[in-house]
Design a protein around this motif. Structure first.
Motif, PDB file in Angstrom:
ATOM      1  N   CYS A 151      -6.461   2.049   0.057  1.00 33.90           N
ATOM      2  CA  CYS A 151      -5.780   3.327  -0.106  1.00 33.90           C
ATOM      3  C   CYS A 151      -6.762   4.438  -0.507  1.00 33.90           C
ATOM      4  O   CYS A 151      -6.654   5.573  -0.059  1.00 33.90           O
ATOM      5  N   HIS A 207       0.835  -1.213   0.000  1.00 32.66           N
ATOM      6  CA  HIS A 207       0.000   0.000   0.000  1.00 32.66           C
ATOM      7  C   HIS A 207       0.867   1.260   0.000  1.00 32.66           C
ATOM      8  O   HIS A 207       2.052   1.225   0.329  1.00 32.66           O
ATOM      9  N   LEU A 208       0.248   2.372  -0.312  1.00 29.71           N
ATOM     10  CA  LEU A 208       0.953   3.666  -0.341  1.00 29.71           C
ATOM     11  C   LEU A 208       1.258   4.114   1.091  1.00 29.71           C
ATOM     12  O   LEU A 208       0.471   3.849   2.009  1.00 29.71           O
ATOM     13  N   HIS A 242      -2.288   3.026  -8.249  1.00 31.39           N
ATOM     14  CA  HIS A 242      -2.589   2.187  -7.081  1.00 31.39           C
ATOM     15  C   HIS A 242      -3.784   2.759  -6.310  1.00 31.39           C
ATOM     16  O   HIS A 242      -4.715   2.033  -5.955  1.00 31.39           O
ATOM     17  N   CYS A 279      -6.953   0.500  -5.526  1.00 28.52           N
ATOM     18  CA  CYS A 279      -6.918  -0.156  -4.204  1.00 28.52           C
ATOM     19  C   CYS A 279      -7.960   0.483  -3.277  1.00 28.52           C
ATOM     20  O   CYS A 279      -7.893   1.673  -2.993  1.00 28.52           O
TER      21      CYS A 279
HETATM   22 ZN   LIG Z   1      -3.341   0.193  -1.340  1.00 25.31          ZN
END
Ligand SMILES: [Zn+2]
Lengths: 191, 231
Positions: free
Chosen positions: B32, B3-4, B25, B29
């Motif tokens: 996120c 994840h970020l 992303h 996602c």
């Molecule tokens: Zn993520």
């Protein structure tokens, strides 16, 4: 750039808050003044916004802390933070003041169209809490965030004024934003 | 990929430029995207502070009022609570004993009520009195040393007779554990003799209570006026 979390000061602040809660419940000298210094601004601002009258806000602030002190034996440090408990008392006091005012207003039809006193207080609460948490960030972040959001200055201007690299200002803003999101999330004050 | 991190999430929430793979992303996602939405909400909240303003500070008089109210009135609830506890835990037999003891104390108080016009007196301590209901000034209590070495408590306070009850004057210790009755208030200006050897400094709270004529000699818990002696 790493993912270092800013845990140190937050954890210390929590420990301090827990200790203050125990001292307050035990009636220790100085604990009332300590919690007053911490949340009087929050309580007063919330009351001033909800009631729109600074004298009434002063009265509510006074009543809140006197009631809290008298009821200190009923505060259970295991169940939450003292500041949240005090703010809960303030919400009740403000709602009571609004309720009283509504009963005093003659035009019942006009009044019944308004939302209830609890809703009025809670509408202000999140905003005031955020202003409170912003101050809790401490220097230099509280200053940077106030300049950026309260005063609406550009990041360039802030960097200039504080004699700080632009990248540092931006980094402080990002970290502050995350810290505030975390605080608002865990805050049992608003619940 | 993972994840970020918080920094990138904050950049997205602030509308700052990020790398294209990070933007992708966030778009795909859920976790996120949810975080960005949360942080954006905090950002919007901060932006609304520009209209409402930051925290206001109450004037210093508010704290002064709180601390003096707490110092003055704190015993009130404690006294009522103590009475409640006593009521619940005291057997009829104990009440009888206490009544007998109380009558003696009350008798002493009334018997030693003295005339206001006395010889030279020296002020030992003074207590501004407060009406506990209105929180207004309610006169003053003074401990005075008379020429003969005895001490008296002089009350100058508001007085209104009450049907079916009397106003009783007490000296109470700071923990609200011990107290002595000095007698009954029957006018707005009254002098009570303090029994010889009684240490007033250990009982600094001057208290006037409403005592119903119910035969119960203990403090009713209904205090109307109070002050703390300041030597
Ligand atoms: Zn993520």
């Amino acid at each position: 750039m790493g993912t270092r979390r800013d845990v140190g000061s937050t954890d210390l602040a929590r420990l301090d808050a827990a200790r203050l809660g125990r001292e307050f419940a035990a009636g220790s000298e100085g604990s009332l003044e300590a919690i007053y210094k911490d949340v009087a601004g929050l309580v007063y601002t919330l009351a001033a916004r909800a009631l729109g009258d600074e004298h009434e806000a002063e009265d509510v602030t006074q009543q809140t802390f006197v009631s809290a002190w008298k009821a200190r034996a009923t505060f259970d440090p295991a169940r939450g933070e003292l500041r949240g408990w005090v703010v809960g008392i303030a919400r009740k006091r403000i709602a009571d003041a609004l309720d009283k005012r509504r009963r005093e207003v003659r035009n019942v039809d006009a009044v019944s169209a308004l939302s209830g006193p609890e809703a009025t207080v809670d509408a202000e609460l999140e905003n005031v809490l955020l202003a409170y948490e912003l101050e809790q960030l401490g220097p230099p972040r509280n200053t940077i965030m106030a300049m950026a959001f309260l005063d609406g200055h550009t990041h360039d201007h802030i960097a200039d004024q504080l004699d700080m690299p632009l990248g540092t200002v931006k980094s402080h803003i990002r970290r502050s934003l995350i810290a505030l999101r975390d605080r608002m999330e865990v805050s049992d004050v608003a619940s | 990929m993972s994840h970020l991190d918080d920094d990138v999430l904050a950049m997205l929430a602030l509308g700052d430029p990020v790398a294209s793979h990070e933007r992708e992303h966030a778009a795909t996602c859920d976790e996120c995207a949810r975080q960005v939405a949360e942080i954006s909400r905090t950002r919007a909240g901060l932006e609304s502070l520009a209209q409402t303003g930051g925290l206001l500070a109450p004037p210093p008089a508010v704290w002064e009022a709180i601390s003096s109210q707490v110092r003055r009135g704190d015993g009130a609830d404690e006294l009522a609570a103590r009475r409640e506890r006593t009521r619940r835990s005291t057997s009829p037999w104990m009440v009888g004993v206490a009544a007998a003891a109380g009558l003696v104390i009350g008798g002493v108080g009334v018997a030693t009520l003295v005339n206001g016009a006395e010889a030279a007196r020296e002020q030992v301590a003074v207590a501004p009195l407060t009406n506990l209901e209105t929180e207004q000034d309610a006169g003053v209590a003074r401990v005075e040393l008379r020429a003969d070495g005895s001490q008296v408590l002089v009350l100058e306070t508001e007085y209104e007779p009450i049907d079916g009850a009397a106003l009783e004057v007490w000296l109470i210790d700071e923990n609200v554990e011990g107290m002595i009755s000095l007698g009954f208030l029957t006018s707005g200006s009254e002098t009570f003799v303090i029994p010889a050897g009684f240490d007033v400094t250990a009982y600094p709270i001057v208290d006037v209570s409403v005592e119903p004529f119910d035969g119960d000699p203990t403090h009713s818990g209904q205090s109307v006026t109070r002050g703390v002696l300041d030597a």
